[in-house]
Design a protein around this motif. Structure first.
Motif, PDB file in Angstrom:
ATOM      1  N   GLY A 212       0.799  -1.226   0.000  1.00 57.42           N
ATOM      2  CA  GLY A 212       0.000   0.000   0.000  1.00 57.42           C
ATOM      3  C   GLY A 212       0.829   1.273   0.000  1.00 57.42           C
ATOM      4  N   VAL A 213       1.970   1.243  -0.663  1.00 61.10           N
ATOM      5  CA  VAL A 213       2.850   2.414  -0.713  1.00 61.10           C
ATOM      6  C   VAL A 213       2.214   3.524  -1.542  1.00 61.10           C
ATOM      7  N   GLN A 214       2.434   4.777  -1.136  1.00 61.81           N
ATOM      8  CA  GLN A 214       1.953   5.942  -1.885  1.00 61.81           C
ATOM      9  C   GLN A 214       3.142   6.816  -2.289  1.00 61.81           C
ATOM     10  N   VAL A 215       3.216   7.120  -3.579  1.00 60.79           N
ATOM     11  CA  VAL A 215       4.274   7.995  -4.096  1.00 60.79           C
ATOM     12  C   VAL A 215       3.612   9.193  -4.771  1.00 60.79           C
ATOM     13  N   PRO A 216       3.723  10.394  -4.192  1.00 65.07           N
ATOM     14  CA  PRO A 216       3.036  11.561  -4.753  1.00 65.07           C
ATOM     15  C   PRO A 216       3.791  12.274  -5.861  1.00 65.07           C
ATOM     16  N   ALA A 217       5.046  11.870  -6.120  1.00 69.81           N
ATOM     17  CA  ALA A 217       5.863  12.532  -7.144  1.00 69.81           C
ATOM     18  C   ALA A 217       5.960  11.649  -8.388  1.00 69.81           C
ATOM     19  N   PRO A 218       5.878  12.237  -9.592  1.00 74.55           N
ATOM     20  CA  PRO A 218       5.891  11.444 -10.819  1.00 74.55           C
ATOM     21  C   PRO A 218       7.270  11.031 -11.291  1.00 74.55           C
TER      22      PRO A 218
END
Length: 469
Positions: free
Chosen positions: A420-426
Protein backbone atom coordinates in the motif's frame (compact mmCIF):
# COMPACT_ATOMS: atom_id res chain seq x y z
CA UNK A 1 35.81 6.84 -53.92
CA UNK A 2 34.73 9.48 -51.41
CA UNK A 3 33.21 8.47 -48.10
CA UNK A 4 29.45 8.54 -47.79
CA UNK A 5 28.07 11.29 -45.59
CA UNK A 6 24.94 10.76 -43.52
CA UNK A 7 23.04 13.09 -41.23
CA UNK A 8 20.74 11.85 -38.49
CA UNK A 9 18.34 13.10 -35.84
CA UNK A 10 17.42 11.23 -32.66
CA UNK A 11 14.79 11.97 -30.05
CA UNK A 12 12.69 10.20 -27.44
CA UNK A 13 9.72 11.40 -25.35
CA UNK A 14 11.74 12.00 -22.17
CA UNK A 15 14.87 13.13 -23.99
CA UNK A 16 17.09 11.67 -21.30
CA UNK A 17 18.63 8.35 -22.33
CA UNK A 18 17.21 6.85 -25.55
CA UNK A 19 18.03 10.02 -27.49
CA UNK A 20 21.74 9.90 -26.71
CA UNK A 21 22.07 6.12 -26.76
CA UNK A 22 20.72 6.06 -30.33
CA UNK A 23 23.09 8.88 -31.31
CA UNK A 24 26.08 7.04 -29.86
CA UNK A 25 25.08 3.75 -31.50
CA UNK A 26 24.81 5.44 -34.91
CA UNK A 27 28.22 7.09 -34.51
CA UNK A 28 29.89 3.79 -33.59
CA UNK A 29 28.21 1.97 -36.50
CA UNK A 30 29.18 4.74 -38.94
CA UNK A 31 32.82 4.47 -37.88
CA UNK A 32 32.75 0.71 -38.38
CA UNK A 33 31.22 1.09 -41.86
CA UNK A 34 33.54 3.90 -42.95
CA UNK A 35 30.82 6.54 -43.15
CA UNK A 36 30.87 10.16 -41.98
CA UNK A 37 27.89 11.02 -39.81
CA UNK A 38 26.56 14.01 -37.92
CA UNK A 39 23.81 13.33 -35.38
CA UNK A 40 21.43 15.98 -34.07
CA UNK A 41 19.88 15.15 -30.68
CA UNK A 42 16.50 16.33 -29.42
CA UNK A 43 16.80 16.01 -25.63
CA UNK A 44 15.11 17.76 -22.74
CA UNK A 45 17.68 20.56 -22.89
CA UNK A 46 16.71 21.21 -26.51
CA UNK A 47 18.42 20.57 -29.84
CA UNK A 48 22.15 19.85 -29.67
CA UNK A 49 24.63 19.45 -32.53
CA UNK A 50 22.01 20.99 -34.85
CA UNK A 51 22.14 20.13 -38.53
CA UNK A 52 22.75 23.08 -40.82
CA UNK A 53 21.29 23.55 -44.29
CA UNK A 54 24.76 22.81 -45.67
CA UNK A 55 24.99 19.55 -43.69
CA UNK A 56 21.68 18.40 -45.16
CA UNK A 57 22.59 19.52 -48.67
CA UNK A 58 25.86 17.56 -48.65
CA UNK A 59 24.36 14.42 -47.09
CA UNK A 60 23.87 11.25 -49.13
CA UNK A 61 20.99 10.25 -46.86
CA UNK A 62 19.17 10.89 -43.62
CA UNK A 63 18.34 8.66 -40.65
CA UNK A 64 15.63 9.76 -38.24
CA UNK A 65 15.44 7.56 -35.14
CA UNK A 66 12.84 9.39 -33.07
CA UNK A 67 9.55 9.01 -31.27
CA UNK A 68 8.82 12.74 -31.40
CA UNK A 69 8.67 15.47 -34.03
CA UNK A 70 12.16 16.42 -35.28
CA UNK A 71 11.03 18.55 -38.25
CA UNK A 72 11.50 16.10 -41.13
CA UNK A 73 10.23 18.67 -43.65
CA UNK A 74 13.78 20.04 -43.96
CA UNK A 75 14.90 16.69 -45.42
CA UNK A 76 12.66 17.07 -48.50
CA UNK A 77 14.24 15.44 -51.55
CA UNK A 78 16.74 13.38 -49.52
CA UNK A 79 16.80 9.58 -49.12
CA UNK A 80 15.41 9.12 -45.62
CA UNK A 81 14.94 6.20 -43.25
CA UNK A 82 12.58 6.97 -40.36
CA UNK A 83 12.29 4.51 -37.47
CA UNK A 84 11.48 4.47 -33.73
CA UNK A 85 14.35 5.57 -31.51
CA UNK A 86 14.76 2.03 -30.14
CA UNK A 87 15.73 0.81 -33.61
CA UNK A 88 18.49 3.40 -33.69
CA UNK A 89 19.92 1.76 -30.58
CA UNK A 90 19.46 -1.86 -31.63
CA UNK A 91 20.11 -1.89 -35.40
CA UNK A 92 22.28 1.14 -36.31
CA UNK A 93 24.39 -0.87 -38.79
CA UNK A 94 21.27 -1.96 -40.66
CA UNK A 95 19.99 1.63 -40.90
CA UNK A 96 23.29 3.00 -42.21
CA UNK A 97 23.63 0.09 -44.64
CA UNK A 98 20.18 0.97 -45.98
CA UNK A 99 21.45 4.43 -46.94
CA UNK A 100 24.68 3.03 -48.41
CA UNK A 101 22.77 0.48 -50.53
CA UNK A 102 20.33 3.11 -51.84
CA UNK A 103 17.34 1.38 -50.24
CA UNK A 104 15.96 4.51 -48.56
CA UNK A 105 12.91 6.17 -50.17
CA UNK A 106 13.24 9.84 -51.07
CA UNK A 107 11.41 12.00 -48.56
CA UNK A 108 8.63 14.05 -50.15
CA UNK A 109 6.86 16.90 -48.38
CA UNK A 110 3.34 17.40 -49.70
CA UNK A 111 3.03 20.51 -51.83
CA UNK A 112 6.76 20.78 -52.59
CA UNK A 113 8.22 19.78 -55.94
CA UNK A 114 11.18 17.48 -56.26
CA UNK A 115 13.06 16.32 -59.31
CA UNK A 116 14.18 13.13 -57.61
CA UNK A 117 12.38 9.83 -57.83
CA UNK A 118 11.99 7.44 -55.00
CA UNK A 119 14.26 4.44 -54.68
CA UNK A 120 12.56 1.04 -54.81
CA UNK A 121 11.31 -0.01 -51.40
CA UNK A 122 8.70 -2.12 -49.66
CA UNK A 123 6.78 1.03 -48.75
CA UNK A 124 3.37 -0.50 -49.43
CA UNK A 125 4.05 -3.35 -47.02
CA UNK A 126 5.29 -0.95 -44.39
CA UNK A 127 2.55 1.69 -44.78
CA UNK A 128 0.46 0.39 -41.88
CA UNK A 129 3.47 0.31 -39.53
CA UNK A 130 4.50 3.79 -40.68
CA UNK A 131 0.99 5.11 -39.99
CA UNK A 132 1.03 3.63 -36.49
CA UNK A 133 4.48 5.09 -35.83
CA UNK A 134 3.31 8.50 -37.08
CA UNK A 135 0.38 8.51 -34.67
CA UNK A 136 2.68 7.37 -31.86
CA UNK A 137 5.20 10.08 -32.76
CA UNK A 138 2.50 12.79 -32.57
CA UNK A 139 1.34 11.46 -29.20
CA UNK A 140 4.87 11.24 -27.80
CA UNK A 141 5.65 14.77 -28.97
CA UNK A 142 2.86 15.87 -26.63
CA UNK A 143 4.09 13.62 -23.84
CA UNK A 144 7.71 14.83 -24.13
CA UNK A 145 6.69 18.48 -23.76
CA UNK A 146 4.23 17.63 -20.99
CA UNK A 147 6.68 15.70 -18.79
CA UNK A 148 8.70 18.68 -17.45
CA UNK A 149 5.45 20.31 -16.28
CA UNK A 150 4.32 17.06 -14.66
CA UNK A 151 7.65 16.39 -12.99
CA UNK A 152 8.32 19.99 -11.88
CA UNK A 153 4.81 20.61 -10.63
CA UNK A 154 4.35 17.13 -9.17
CA UNK A 155 7.59 17.17 -7.17
CA UNK A 156 6.79 20.61 -5.70
CA UNK A 157 3.34 19.38 -4.67
CA UNK A 158 4.96 16.30 -3.14
CA UNK A 159 7.42 18.47 -1.20
CA UNK A 160 4.53 20.41 0.30
CA UNK A 161 3.42 17.15 1.96
CA UNK A 162 6.60 17.19 4.06
CA UNK A 163 4.88 19.80 6.22
CA UNK A 164 1.79 17.61 6.56
CA UNK A 165 -0.90 16.33 4.23
CA UNK A 166 -3.17 19.30 5.01
CA UNK A 167 -0.42 21.87 5.54
CA UNK A 168 -1.51 23.88 2.49
CA UNK A 169 -5.04 24.33 3.86
CA UNK A 170 -5.39 27.69 5.71
CA UNK A 171 -8.24 26.25 7.77
CA UNK A 172 -6.22 23.31 9.10
CA UNK A 173 -4.12 23.40 12.27
CA UNK A 174 -1.04 22.12 10.39
CA UNK A 175 -1.15 25.03 7.90
CA UNK A 176 2.25 26.30 6.81
CA UNK A 177 2.65 29.27 4.40
CA UNK A 178 5.62 27.76 2.56
CA UNK A 179 3.78 24.47 2.08
CA UNK A 180 0.86 26.41 0.62
CA UNK A 181 3.27 28.23 -1.70
CA UNK A 182 4.80 24.96 -2.90
CA UNK A 183 1.43 23.38 -3.52
CA UNK A 184 0.03 26.43 -5.35
CA UNK A 185 3.05 26.84 -7.63
CA UNK A 186 3.35 23.11 -8.22
CA UNK A 187 -0.37 22.90 -8.84
CA UNK A 188 -0.10 25.50 -11.60
CA UNK A 189 2.58 23.46 -13.34
CA UNK A 190 0.63 20.24 -12.90
CA UNK A 191 -2.63 21.82 -14.12
CA UNK A 192 -1.01 22.58 -17.49
CA UNK A 193 -0.41 18.88 -18.13
CA UNK A 194 -3.45 18.31 -20.37
CA UNK A 195 -3.33 21.62 -22.32
CA UNK A 196 0.40 21.18 -23.04
CA UNK A 197 -0.16 17.56 -24.09
CA UNK A 198 -2.91 18.57 -26.53
CA UNK A 199 -0.99 21.60 -27.81
CA UNK A 200 2.12 19.67 -28.78
CA UNK A 201 0.25 16.71 -30.27
CA UNK A 202 -1.39 19.27 -32.55
CA UNK A 203 1.95 21.04 -33.09
CA UNK A 204 3.48 17.78 -34.32
CA UNK A 205 0.64 17.42 -36.84
CA UNK A 206 0.19 21.02 -38.03
CA UNK A 207 3.03 23.10 -36.51
CA UNK A 208 2.34 26.42 -34.74
CA UNK A 209 -1.27 26.95 -35.92
CA UNK A 210 -2.09 23.49 -34.56
CA UNK A 211 -0.40 24.25 -31.23
CA UNK A 212 -2.66 27.25 -30.58
CA UNK A 213 -5.85 25.35 -31.32
CA UNK A 214 -4.62 22.28 -29.44
CA UNK A 215 -3.91 24.32 -26.32
CA UNK A 216 -7.50 25.63 -26.30
CA UNK A 217 -8.82 22.12 -26.91
CA UNK A 218 -6.71 20.87 -24.00
CA UNK A 219 -8.06 23.61 -21.74
CA UNK A 220 -11.61 22.63 -22.68
CA UNK A 221 -10.83 18.97 -21.90
CA UNK A 222 -9.16 19.90 -18.60
CA UNK A 223 -11.91 22.24 -17.43
CA UNK A 224 -14.60 19.82 -18.53
CA UNK A 225 -13.16 16.93 -16.52
CA UNK A 226 -12.19 14.88 -19.59
CA UNK A 227 -8.61 14.73 -18.31
CA UNK A 228 -5.74 13.02 -20.05
CA UNK A 229 -7.91 11.07 -22.48
CA UNK A 230 -9.73 14.26 -23.47
CA UNK A 231 -6.39 15.98 -24.01
CA UNK A 232 -5.27 13.30 -26.46
CA UNK A 233 -8.50 13.55 -28.43
CA UNK A 234 -8.34 17.36 -28.41
CA UNK A 235 -4.73 17.33 -29.64
CA UNK A 236 -5.41 15.09 -32.61
CA UNK A 237 -8.67 16.88 -33.42
CA UNK A 238 -6.95 20.28 -33.33
CA UNK A 239 -4.05 19.15 -35.51
CA UNK A 240 -6.27 17.71 -38.22
CA UNK A 241 -8.65 20.68 -38.07
CA UNK A 242 -5.71 22.89 -39.05
CA UNK A 243 -4.65 20.42 -41.76
CA UNK A 244 -8.20 20.63 -43.14
CA UNK A 245 -8.16 24.44 -43.01
CA UNK A 246 -4.79 24.50 -44.78
CA UNK A 247 -6.29 22.39 -47.55
CA UNK A 248 -9.45 24.51 -47.84
CA UNK A 249 -7.55 27.81 -47.85
CA UNK A 250 -4.62 26.77 -50.04
CA UNK A 251 -5.95 28.64 -53.08
CA UNK A 252 -5.94 32.02 -51.35
CA UNK A 253 -3.30 34.42 -52.74
CA UNK A 254 0.20 34.05 -51.30
CA UNK A 255 -0.02 37.67 -50.12
CA UNK A 256 -2.60 36.49 -47.57
CA UNK A 257 -0.34 33.86 -45.97
CA UNK A 258 0.32 36.17 -43.02
CA UNK A 259 -3.41 36.72 -42.55
CA UNK A 260 -4.03 32.97 -42.55
CA UNK A 261 -1.46 32.21 -39.85
CA UNK A 262 -2.21 35.12 -37.52
CA UNK A 263 -5.97 35.46 -38.01
CA UNK A 264 -7.84 32.81 -39.99
CA UNK A 265 -6.27 29.67 -38.53
CA UNK A 266 -6.56 30.68 -34.85
CA UNK A 267 -10.04 32.23 -35.13
CA UNK A 268 -11.64 29.49 -37.22
CA UNK A 269 -9.58 26.75 -35.55
CA UNK A 270 -10.50 27.75 -31.99
CA UNK A 271 -14.16 28.01 -33.01
CA UNK A 272 -14.09 24.55 -34.59
CA UNK A 273 -12.24 22.85 -31.73
CA UNK A 274 -14.85 24.27 -29.38
CA UNK A 275 -17.61 22.91 -31.62
CA UNK A 276 -15.94 19.49 -31.69
CA UNK A 277 -15.02 19.21 -28.01
CA UNK A 278 -18.14 20.64 -26.35
CA UNK A 279 -20.50 17.75 -27.25
CA UNK A 280 -17.73 15.20 -26.60
CA UNK A 281 -16.88 16.38 -23.08
CA UNK A 282 -19.66 14.49 -21.29
CA UNK A 283 -19.00 11.03 -22.82
CA UNK A 284 -15.20 11.45 -22.66
CA UNK A 285 -15.41 12.56 -19.02
CA UNK A 286 -17.56 9.55 -18.22
CA UNK A 287 -15.11 7.21 -19.97
CA UNK A 288 -12.15 8.88 -18.27
CA UNK A 289 -13.68 8.45 -14.82
CA UNK A 290 -14.65 4.85 -15.60
CA UNK A 291 -11.07 4.01 -16.58
CA UNK A 292 -9.69 5.65 -13.45
CA UNK A 293 -12.25 3.86 -11.25
CA UNK A 294 -11.45 0.54 -12.92
CA UNK A 295 -7.71 0.92 -12.34
CA UNK A 296 -8.31 1.97 -8.74
CA UNK A 297 -10.55 -1.05 -8.12
CA UNK A 298 -8.05 -3.49 -9.67
CA UNK A 299 -5.35 -1.87 -7.56
CA UNK A 300 -7.18 -2.72 -4.34
CA UNK A 301 -8.89 -6.00 -5.29
CA UNK A 302 -6.17 -7.66 -7.37
CA UNK A 303 -2.77 -6.11 -6.70
CA UNK A 304 -1.03 -9.27 -7.98
CA UNK A 305 -2.57 -8.90 -11.44
CA UNK A 306 -2.02 -5.15 -11.57
CA UNK A 307 1.58 -5.45 -10.40
CA UNK A 308 2.24 -8.17 -12.95
CA UNK A 309 0.84 -6.03 -15.79
CA UNK A 310 2.59 -2.82 -14.69
CA UNK A 311 5.90 -4.59 -14.08
CA UNK A 312 5.80 -6.39 -17.41
CA UNK A 313 4.95 -3.17 -19.29
CA UNK A 314 7.70 -1.15 -17.63
CA UNK A 315 10.33 -3.87 -18.02
CA UNK A 316 9.42 -4.93 -21.55
CA UNK A 317 10.79 -1.96 -23.50
CA UNK A 318 12.30 0.26 -20.77
CA UNK A 319 11.31 3.73 -21.89
CA UNK A 320 9.49 2.61 -25.04
CA UNK A 321 5.74 2.63 -25.86
CA UNK A 322 4.65 0.06 -23.23
CA UNK A 323 6.75 1.65 -20.51
CA UNK A 324 5.44 5.11 -21.42
CA UNK A 325 1.83 3.87 -21.43
CA UNK A 326 2.18 2.71 -17.82
CA UNK A 327 4.04 5.87 -16.78
CA UNK A 328 1.58 8.25 -18.43
CA UNK A 329 -1.33 6.37 -16.82
CA UNK A 330 0.40 6.84 -13.47
CA UNK A 331 0.75 10.60 -14.00
CA UNK A 332 -2.90 10.85 -15.07
CA UNK A 333 -3.96 9.03 -11.89
CA UNK A 334 -1.73 11.32 -9.82
CA UNK A 335 -3.71 14.24 -11.20
CA UNK A 336 -6.86 12.48 -9.96
CA UNK A 337 -5.37 12.10 -6.47
CA UNK A 338 -4.41 8.41 -6.76
CA UNK A 339 -0.92 8.05 -5.27
CA UNK A 340 -0.82 4.23 -5.21
CA UNK A 341 -0.62 3.44 -8.92
CA UNK A 342 2.46 5.60 -9.51
CA UNK A 343 4.23 3.84 -6.64
CA UNK A 344 4.11 0.56 -8.55
CA UNK A 345 5.06 2.19 -11.84
CA UNK A 346 8.06 3.93 -10.27
CA UNK A 347 9.19 0.72 -8.57
CA UNK A 348 8.96 -1.17 -11.86
CA UNK A 349 10.92 1.55 -13.69
CA UNK A 350 13.67 1.73 -11.06
CA UNK A 351 14.18 -2.05 -10.97
CA UNK A 352 15.72 -2.83 -14.44
CA UNK A 353 18.93 -0.79 -14.04
CA UNK A 354 19.30 -2.05 -10.46
CA UNK A 355 19.02 -5.64 -11.73
CA UNK A 356 21.96 -4.96 -14.02
CA UNK A 357 23.94 -3.09 -11.37
CA UNK A 358 23.52 -5.80 -8.72
CA UNK A 359 24.23 -8.61 -11.19
CA UNK A 360 27.50 -6.98 -12.32
CA UNK A 361 28.48 -6.64 -8.65
CA UNK A 362 27.60 -10.14 -7.41
CA UNK A 363 28.64 -12.00 -10.57
CA UNK A 364 31.39 -9.58 -11.58
CA UNK A 365 33.78 -12.19 -13.02
CA UNK A 366 31.18 -13.08 -15.66
CA UNK A 367 31.09 -9.51 -17.02
CA UNK A 368 33.72 -7.59 -18.97
CA UNK A 369 35.41 -4.55 -17.36
CA UNK A 370 33.34 -2.29 -19.61
CA UNK A 371 30.13 -3.99 -18.47
CA UNK A 372 31.14 -3.65 -14.83
CA UNK A 373 31.70 0.08 -15.30
CA UNK A 374 28.30 0.39 -16.97
CA UNK A 375 26.83 -1.62 -14.11
CA UNK A 376 28.13 0.88 -11.55
CA UNK A 377 26.51 3.71 -13.51
CA UNK A 378 23.23 1.78 -13.40
CA UNK A 379 23.14 2.18 -9.61
CA UNK A 380 22.85 5.94 -10.17
CA UNK A 381 20.42 5.60 -13.09
CA UNK A 382 18.16 3.25 -11.16
CA UNK A 383 18.17 5.39 -8.02
CA UNK A 384 17.01 8.37 -10.09
CA UNK A 385 14.28 6.55 -12.07
CA UNK A 386 16.14 6.33 -15.40
CA UNK A 387 15.23 2.90 -16.74
CA UNK A 388 17.15 2.98 -20.01
CA UNK A 389 20.52 2.04 -18.53
CA UNK A 390 19.53 -1.62 -18.77
CA UNK A 391 18.92 -1.50 -22.52
CA UNK A 392 22.48 -2.25 -23.75
CA UNK A 393 22.54 -5.41 -21.61
CA UNK A 394 19.07 -6.52 -22.70
CA UNK A 395 19.86 -5.84 -26.37
CA UNK A 396 22.58 -8.52 -26.37
CA UNK A 397 20.00 -11.28 -25.92
CA UNK A 398 16.50 -9.80 -25.50
CA UNK A 399 14.76 -13.18 -25.73
CA UNK A 400 16.36 -14.23 -22.42
CA UNK A 401 17.15 -10.96 -20.65
CA UNK A 402 13.85 -9.12 -21.17
CA UNK A 403 11.73 -11.79 -19.42
CA UNK A 404 14.16 -11.69 -16.47
CA UNK A 405 13.86 -7.89 -16.24
CA UNK A 406 10.06 -8.04 -16.61
CA UNK A 407 9.88 -10.66 -13.84
CA UNK A 408 11.99 -8.59 -11.46
CA UNK A 409 10.00 -5.43 -12.24
CA UNK A 410 6.73 -7.27 -11.69
CA UNK A 411 7.88 -8.49 -8.25
CA UNK A 412 8.76 -4.91 -7.26
CA UNK A 413 5.41 -3.57 -8.43
CA UNK A 414 3.37 -6.37 -6.83
CA UNK A 415 5.06 -5.92 -3.44
CA UNK A 416 4.59 -2.14 -3.66
CA UNK A 417 0.84 -2.58 -4.18
CA UNK A 418 0.58 -5.23 -1.45
CA UNK A 419 2.33 -2.87 1.01
CA UNK A 420 0.00 0.00 0.00
CA UNK A 421 2.85 2.41 -0.71
CA UNK A 422 1.95 5.94 -1.89
CA UNK A 423 4.27 8.00 -4.10
CA UNK A 424 3.04 11.56 -4.75
CA UNK A 425 5.86 12.53 -7.14
CA UNK A 426 5.89 11.44 -10.82
CA UNK A 427 9.68 11.14 -11.06
CA UNK A 428 12.90 11.37 -9.09
CA UNK A 429 13.42 7.81 -7.88
CA UNK A 430 14.92 7.60 -4.39
CA UNK A 431 15.37 11.38 -4.31
CA UNK A 432 11.67 11.69 -3.39
CA UNK A 433 11.84 9.17 -0.51
CA UNK A 434 11.08 11.86 2.11
CA UNK A 435 7.59 12.33 0.65
CA UNK A 436 6.83 8.62 0.06
CA UNK A 437 4.26 7.04 2.37
CA UNK A 438 5.73 3.67 3.24
CA UNK A 439 9.24 4.59 2.10
CA UNK A 440 10.91 1.60 3.80
CA UNK A 441 8.45 -0.88 2.28
CA UNK A 442 8.90 0.77 -1.14
CA UNK A 443 12.69 0.46 -1.07
CA UNK A 444 12.38 -3.10 0.24
CA UNK A 445 10.00 -4.01 -2.61
CA UNK A 446 12.39 -2.59 -5.20
CA UNK A 447 15.42 -4.30 -3.69
CA UNK A 448 13.68 -7.69 -3.55
CA UNK A 449 12.57 -7.47 -7.18
CA UNK A 450 16.01 -6.23 -8.24
CA UNK A 451 17.84 -8.95 -6.30
CA UNK A 452 15.68 -11.74 -7.74
CA UNK A 453 16.21 -10.38 -11.26
CA UNK A 454 19.95 -9.90 -10.67
CA UNK A 455 20.42 -13.49 -9.48
CA UNK A 456 18.55 -14.88 -12.50
CA UNK A 457 20.51 -12.66 -14.88
CA UNK A 458 23.80 -13.45 -13.17
CA UNK A 459 23.16 -17.20 -13.37
CA UNK A 460 22.38 -16.82 -17.05
CA UNK A 461 25.67 -14.96 -17.64
CA UNK A 462 27.52 -17.57 -15.59
CA UNK A 463 26.14 -20.26 -17.86
CA UNK A 464 27.07 -18.61 -21.17
CA UNK A 465 30.09 -16.42 -20.41
CA UNK A 466 33.65 -17.38 -19.80
CA UNK A 467 35.20 -15.51 -16.86
CA UNK A 468 36.57 -12.17 -17.97
CA UNK A 469 40.32 -11.75 -17.44
Amino acid sequence: MSRKKIVAATGCPTGIAHTFMAAEALKIAAEQLGVDIKVETHGQVGIENALTDQDILEADGVIVAADKDVNTDRFHGKPLIEVPVAKGIRTPNELIQGIINGEAPVHQVKGRASGTTSAPSSAQQKSANKWIHTIYKHLMNGVSHMLPFVVGGGVLIALSFLFGIYSADPQHETYHPFAAYLKNIGGLGFSLMVPILAAFIADSIAKRPGMVVGFIGGLLANDGGAGFLGGIIAGFAAGYIIVLLQFLLQKLPASLDGLKSIFLYPVIGIFLIGAVMTPLLVPITGLNHSLMDFLSSVQSTNPLLLGLIVGAMCGFDMGGPFNKAAYVTGTALLAEGNLYFMAGVSAACITPPLIIAIATTIFRKHFTPQERNAGMINYILGATHITEGAIPFAAKNPVVVLPIIMFGSAISAILTYLFGVQVPAPHGGFLVLPVVTGAFQWVLSILIGSLVGAILYGLYRKKIDKPAV
